[in-house]
Write a protein that holds these residues in place. Structure first.
Motif, PDB file in Angstrom:
ATOM      1  N   VAL A 128      12.512   7.342 -37.319  1.00 29.23           N
ATOM      2  CA  VAL A 128      13.789   7.688 -36.684  1.00 29.23           C
ATOM      3  C   VAL A 128      13.896   6.980 -35.338  1.00 29.23           C
ATOM      4  O   VAL A 128      14.957   6.449 -34.973  1.00 29.23           O
ATOM      5  CB  VAL A 128      13.925   9.214 -36.505  1.00 29.23           C
ATOM      6  N   LEU A 129      12.785   6.929 -34.601  1.00 29.84           N
ATOM      7  CA  LEU A 129      12.767   6.207 -33.322  1.00 29.84           C
ATOM      8  C   LEU A 129      13.053   4.719 -33.514  1.00 29.84           C
ATOM      9  O   LEU A 129      13.825   4.121 -32.760  1.00 29.84           O
ATOM     10  CB  LEU A 129      11.405   6.391 -32.641  1.00 29.84           C
ATOM     11  N   ILE A 130      12.429   4.124 -34.541  1.00 27.95           N
ATOM     12  CA  ILE A 130      12.658   2.696 -34.826  1.00 27.95           C
ATOM     13  C   ILE A 130      14.124   2.455 -35.167  1.00 27.95           C
ATOM     14  O   ILE A 130      14.753   1.519 -34.644  1.00 27.95           O
ATOM     15  CB  ILE A 130      11.745   2.216 -35.978  1.00 27.95           C
ATOM     16  N   PHE A 131      14.684   3.316 -36.035  1.00 25.81           N
ATOM     17  CA  PHE A 131      16.083   3.156 -36.436  1.00 25.81           C
ATOM     18  C   PHE A 131      17.017   3.329 -35.235  1.00 25.81           C
ATOM     19  O   PHE A 131      18.019   2.610 -35.114  1.00 25.81           O
ATOM     20  CB  PHE A 131      16.450   4.181 -37.519  1.00 25.81           C
ATOM     21  N   THR A 132      16.684   4.272 -34.334  1.00 19.32           N
ATOM     22  CA  THR A 132      17.515   4.517 -33.160  1.00 19.32           C
ATOM     23  C   THR A 132      17.462   3.334 -32.198  1.00 19.32           C
ATOM     24  O   THR A 132      18.495   2.914 -31.660  1.00 19.32           O
ATOM     25  CB  THR A 132      17.057   5.799 -32.430  1.00 19.32           C
ATOM     26  N   LEU A 133      16.265   2.800 -31.986  1.00 23.53           N
ATOM     27  CA  LEU A 133      16.122   1.641 -31.092  1.00 23.53           C
ATOM     28  C   LEU A 133      16.897   0.441 -31.622  1.00 23.53           C
ATOM     29  O   LEU A 133      17.527  -0.287 -30.845  1.00 23.53           O
ATOM     30  CB  LEU A 133      14.636   1.289 -30.930  1.00 23.53           C
ATOM     31  N   LYS A 134      16.864   0.235 -32.941  1.00 25.38           N
ATOM     32  CA  LYS A 134      17.617  -0.869 -33.541  1.00 25.38           C
ATOM     33  C   LYS A 134      19.115  -0.661 -33.344  1.00 25.38           C
ATOM     34  O   LYS A 134      19.858  -1.594 -32.995  1.00 25.38           O
ATOM     35  CB  LYS A 134      17.266  -0.973 -35.026  1.00 25.38           C
ATOM     36  N   GLY A 135      19.586   0.582 -33.550  1.00 29.43           N
ATOM     37  CA  GLY A 135      20.999   0.888 -33.341  1.00 29.43           C
ATOM     38  C   GLY A 135      21.394   0.697 -31.888  1.00 29.43           C
ATOM     39  O   GLY A 135      22.463   0.148 -31.580  1.00 29.43           O
ATOM     40  N   TYR A 136      20.543   1.152 -30.973  1.00 30.47           N
ATOM     41  CA  TYR A 136      20.788   0.988 -29.534  1.00 30.47           C
ATOM     42  C   TYR A 136      20.880  -0.496 -29.181  1.00 30.47           C
ATOM     43  O   TYR A 136      21.753  -0.919 -28.421  1.00 30.47           O
ATOM     44  CB  TYR A 136      19.665   1.665 -28.745  1.00 30.47           C
ATOM     45  N   TRP A 137      19.973  -1.287 -29.753  1.00 33.03           N
ATOM     46  CA  TRP A 137      19.954  -2.723 -29.458  1.00 33.03           C
ATOM     47  C   TRP A 137      21.231  -3.401 -29.972  1.00 33.03           C
ATOM     48  O   TRP A 137      21.806  -4.248 -29.285  1.00 33.03           O
ATOM     49  CB  TRP A 137      18.725  -3.365 -30.091  1.00 33.03           C
ATOM     50  N   GLN A 138      21.662  -3.028 -31.164  1.00 30.11           N
ATOM     51  CA  GLN A 138      22.906  -3.589 -31.705  1.00 30.11           C
ATOM     52  C   GLN A 138      24.082  -3.281 -30.782  1.00 30.11           C
ATOM     53  O   GLN A 138      24.911  -4.158 -30.518  1.00 30.11           O
ATOM     54  CB  GLN A 138      23.193  -3.011 -33.095  1.00 30.11           C
ATOM     55  N   SER A 164      39.073   1.358 -34.820  1.00 32.56           N
ATOM     56  CA  SER A 164      38.485   2.369 -33.927  1.00 32.56           C
ATOM     57  C   SER A 164      37.265   1.852 -33.172  1.00 32.56           C
ATOM     58  O   SER A 164      36.696   2.556 -32.348  1.00 32.56           O
ATOM     59  CB  SER A 164      38.101   3.615 -34.734  1.00 32.56           C
ATOM     60  N   GLY A 165      36.846   0.621 -33.457  1.00 28.12           N
ATOM     61  CA  GLY A 165      35.688   0.052 -32.781  1.00 28.12           C
ATOM     62  C   GLY A 165      34.650  -0.450 -33.772  1.00 28.12           C
ATOM     63  O   GLY A 165      34.903  -0.551 -34.970  1.00 28.12           O
ATOM     64  N   ILE A 166      33.462  -0.741 -33.255  1.00 32.68           N
ATOM     65  CA  ILE A 166      32.372  -1.250 -34.092  1.00 32.68           C
ATOM     66  C   ILE A 166      31.530  -0.084 -34.601  1.00 32.68           C
ATOM     67  O   ILE A 166      31.171   0.816 -33.843  1.00 32.68           O
ATOM     68  CB  ILE A 166      31.479  -2.224 -33.295  1.00 32.68           C
ATOM     69  N   ARG A 167      31.224  -0.114 -35.891  1.00 29.79           N
ATOM     70  CA  ARG A 167      30.345   0.889 -36.493  1.00 29.79           C
ATOM     71  C   ARG A 167      28.963   0.248 -36.646  1.00 29.79           C
ATOM     72  O   ARG A 167      28.799  -0.727 -37.387  1.00 29.79           O
ATOM     73  CB  ARG A 167      30.891   1.331 -37.849  1.00 29.79           C
ATOM     74  N   TYR A 168      27.967   0.813 -35.964  1.00 30.47           N
ATOM     75  CA  TYR A 168      26.625   0.234 -35.967  1.00 30.47           C
ATOM     76  C   TYR A 168      25.808   0.805 -37.123  1.00 30.47           C
ATOM     77  O   TYR A 168      25.939   1.975 -37.481  1.00 30.47           O
ATOM     78  CB  TYR A 168      25.954   0.488 -34.621  1.00 30.47           C
ATOM     79  N   PHE A 169      24.950  -0.024 -37.705  1.00 29.34           N
ATOM     80  CA  PHE A 169      24.266   0.350 -38.944  1.00 29.34           C
ATOM     81  C   PHE A 169      22.751   0.251 -38.859  1.00 29.34           C
ATOM     82  O   PHE A 169      22.055   0.475 -39.855  1.00 29.34           O
ATOM     83  CB  PHE A 169      24.781  -0.510 -40.107  1.00 29.34           C
ATOM     84  N   SER A 170      22.198  -0.096 -37.700  1.00 26.29           N
ATOM     85  CA  SER A 170      20.746  -0.148 -37.491  1.00 26.29           C
ATOM     86  C   SER A 170      20.075  -1.010 -38.564  1.00 26.29           C
ATOM     87  O   SER A 170      20.506  -2.131 -38.798  1.00 26.29           O
ATOM     88  CB  SER A 170      20.170   1.271 -37.468  1.00 26.29           C
ATOM     89  N   CYS A 171      19.056  -0.466 -39.254  1.00 22.80           N
ATOM     90  CA  CYS A 171      18.330  -1.222 -40.288  1.00 22.80           C
ATOM     91  C   CYS A 171      18.900  -0.982 -41.683  1.00 22.80           C
ATOM     92  O   CYS A 171      18.377  -1.513 -42.654  1.00 22.80           O
ATOM     93  CB  CYS A 171      16.852  -0.802 -40.314  1.00 22.80           C
ATOM     94  N   PHE A 172      19.945  -0.174 -41.781  1.00 19.97           N
ATOM     95  CA  PHE A 172      20.398   0.313 -43.080  1.00 19.97           C
ATOM     96  C   PHE A 172      21.403  -0.625 -43.738  1.00 19.97           C
ATOM     97  O   PHE A 172      21.893  -1.567 -43.131  1.00 19.97           O
ATOM     98  CB  PHE A 172      20.989   1.713 -42.919  1.00 19.97           C
ATOM     99  N   SER A 173      21.725  -0.292 -44.985  1.00 18.31           N
ATOM    100  CA  SER A 173      22.638  -1.127 -45.758  1.00 18.31           C
ATOM    101  C   SER A 173      24.058  -1.080 -45.212  1.00 18.31           C
ATOM    102  O   SER A 173      24.821  -2.018 -45.381  1.00 18.31           O
ATOM    103  CB  SER A 173      22.637  -0.685 -47.224  1.00 18.31           C
ATOM    104  N   ASP A 174      24.421   0.035 -44.586  1.00 14.18           N
ATOM    105  CA  ASP A 174      25.756   0.168 -43.986  1.00 14.18           C
ATOM    106  C   ASP A 174      25.739   1.329 -42.994  1.00 14.18           C
ATOM    107  O   ASP A 174      24.766   2.090 -42.913  1.00 14.18           O
ATOM    108  CB  ASP A 174      26.826   0.382 -45.055  1.00 14.18           C
ATOM    109  N   ALA A 175      26.830   1.463 -42.246  1.00  9.20           N
ATOM    110  CA  ALA A 175      26.902   2.482 -41.196  1.00  9.20           C
ATOM    111  C   ALA A 175      26.914   3.900 -41.759  1.00  9.20           C
ATOM    112  O   ALA A 175      26.372   4.821 -41.145  1.00  9.20           O
ATOM    113  CB  ALA A 175      28.149   2.249 -40.343  1.00  9.20           C
ATOM    114  N   ALA A 176      27.532   4.079 -42.931  1.00 11.48           N
ATOM    115  CA  ALA A 176      27.579   5.419 -43.531  1.00 11.48           C
ATOM    116  C   ALA A 176      26.173   5.906 -43.862  1.00 11.48           C
ATOM    117  O   ALA A 176      25.812   7.054 -43.574  1.00 11.48           O
ATOM    118  CB  ALA A 176      28.448   5.404 -44.781  1.00 11.48           C
ATOM    119  N   ASN A 177      25.376   5.029 -44.459  1.00 11.07           N
ATOM    120  CA  ASN A 177      23.998   5.385 -44.811  1.00 11.07           C
ATOM    121  C   ASN A 177      23.191   5.707 -43.561  1.00 11.07           C
ATOM    122  O   ASN A 177      22.442   6.693 -43.517  1.00 11.07           O
ATOM    123  CB  ASN A 177      23.361   4.225 -45.584  1.00 11.07           C
ATOM    124  N   TYR A 178      23.356   4.896 -42.520  1.00 14.44           N
ATOM    125  CA  TYR A 178      22.631   5.128 -41.264  1.00 14.44           C
ATOM    126  C   TYR A 178      23.077   6.427 -40.602  1.00 14.44           C
ATOM    127  O   TYR A 178      22.262   7.250 -40.173  1.00 14.44           O
ATOM    128  CB  TYR A 178      22.838   3.954 -40.312  1.00 14.44           C
TER     129      TYR A 178
END
Length: 445
Positions: A128-138, A164-178
């Motif tokens: 979860v930390l890795i996914f959050t850091l990736k999302g933060y970086w994006q 409405s803006g940019i939807r960030y998706f971290s390491c996932f296939s899309d923003a909904a999954n993330y």
């Protein structure tokens, strides 16, 4: 040997999350590759368990195991569907049938203590930390070349860079999954934080829950609200506490009123996006989905066993017949792929699971800490299936925490029994020591 079976099972958990994390650097096909990894590590784990004299196989022979054996049989029969494509059938074997069945049998056998449950949470929290850091970086430093390829070469920008803006998706296939996965973590860790003994674990779990809320926010995923609301309502039911029930209802009503009746914070793109989920009839994309489902209903009338596994989205495989409308929902996808017969069976299995698991936690587990830790997973699963009706979110790695959550409910009574036996043993030993001490005192002149 006990440590070995723990290490292997937790490697199985970590490997599935690692596949998603590795997606930051390379395109990884999670279908057949993940199936091979799951089978290999499961076989190793079962061999280790069979060589351990202390292994009790009875917890693995539970209702969940039998239910998913029935589902596996139906899945195998779907290979006889006239429209079946074996490549699609093979790729979906793990998420559809193997992961639920493996979790049902292995988790109650391997997870034997409260510390084992906490270890599962700690492993998940690292990712979860890795996914959050990736999302933060994006969000703060921009997209990588791989992210840009997804957005502009594969067409992801159409659904991720919107009005409405940019939807960030971290390491996932899309923003909904993330967004849904992040909210699953937020619900699980927020509830778990109140049932761990250590102050530092409590603070750490609350921090992970905050990371989940952050991920939910930057993803702009409206269906994630279903996970949050469903999880909150479920915990009030399982808690068996009138104060908790009233507090949960009050918070749920408060959240609903905030988003439905007010415009507070609508200047923020993420709050505005979440608020739109409470007004679906005003959303053009939702109305298109409703219309598509009506059209699907006409086509599905002559497809009682569906179009075939993995064939709900046209264009992915060359099948004889293709569904012309996108499902846009996991449960609608199950209906399209397995027909009304498969959907009824699927919903019946999960309905029985929720009822059975809730009954186990409410009436079979006396230890409050164990009950709370396991309830956190079940509440997350309840919220997830609300989101699964709205969006296609049963994607890697979401299946793993969902079915581990169900399986932990069947492990909980055995953990509770061991804790009770340990307490009784400690009480007997203490009583014997006091008796011996009293006798020695009486014998002194």
């Amino acid at each position: 040997m006990t440590n070995n079976r723990n290490i292997t099972f937790h490697l199985l958990l970590a490997a599935q999350f690692a596949l998603i994390a590795a997606g930051m650097f390379a395109n990884i096909k999670t279908g057949l590759f993940s199936t091979a990894v799951i089978l290999l590590l499961t076989i190793i784990c079962l061999i280790q368990l069979s060589n351990d004299e202390r292994t009790d196989w009875k917890p693995g022979q539970n209702t969940m195991t039998w239910l998913f054996l029935v589902w596996l049989m139906y899945y195998v029969l779907e290979a006889l569907n006239p429209n079946n494509v074996m490549a699609a059938w093979n790729i979906n074997l793990a998420p559809y049938a193997l992961i639920p069945l493996i979790c049902a049998f292995v988790v109650p056998v391997v997870v034997r203590t409260k510390k084992d449950i906490e270890l599962l949470l700690i492993i998940w929290s690292v990712f979860v930390l890795i996914f959050t850091l990736k999302g933060y970086w994006q969000k703060n430093h921009g997209f990588s070349s791989k992210d840009l390829y997804f957005l502009y070469a594969l067409g992801g920008a159409r659904t991720h860079i919107i009005w409405s803006g940019i939807r960030y998706f971290s390491c996932f296939s899309d923003a909904a999954n993330y967004g849904v996965h992040a909210t699953m973590a937020a619900v699980t860790f927020a509830i778990s934080a109140f049932f761990v003994d250590s102050k530092w674990k409590r603070l750490y779990f609350l921090f992970i829950a905050f990371c989940g809320i952050y991920g939910m926010g930057i993803s702009g995923t409206r269906s994630a609200m279903g996970v949050l609301m469903g999880g909150m309502l479920m915990i009030t039911i399982i808690a068996k506490n009138w104060k908790a029930l009233l507090a949960g209802i009050a918070i749920s009503i408060g959240v609903f009123c905030f988003f439905y009746f007010t415009n507070i914070g609508s200047g923020n793109q993420y709050i505005h996006k979440m608020r739109s989920s409470f007004h679906p009839t005003e959303d053009a994309s939702y109305m298109v989905r409703v219309e598509n489902r009506q059209r699907m209903k006409e086509l599905m009338a002559r497809k009682p066993i569906g179009y075939g596994i993995g064939l709900s989205k046209a264009g992915n495989f060359n099948s004889k017949e293709q569904m012309p409308y996108p499902p846009d929902s996991w449960l609608v996808g199950v209906w399209v792929e397995t027909g009304i017969v498969g959907l009824i069976l699927y919903l019946a299995i999960h309905g029985v699971l929720f009822a059975w698991c809730s009954w186990i936690l409410m009436f079979k587990v006396r230890n409050k800490s164990v009950r709370g830790l396991v309830a956190a997973w079940l509440c997350m699963a309840a919220g997830f299936f609300i989101a699964a009706y709205v969006n296609d979110v049963m994607q890697y790695p979401n299946q793993l925490p969902i079915y581990i959550g169900f399986a932990l409910c069947f492990a909980a009574p055995h953990i509770d029994k061991r804790l009770s036996e340990e307490k009784e043993k400690e009480a007997r030993e203490k009583k014997e020591e006091e008796l011996v001490s009293t006798q020695e005192t009486d014998e002194q002149p």
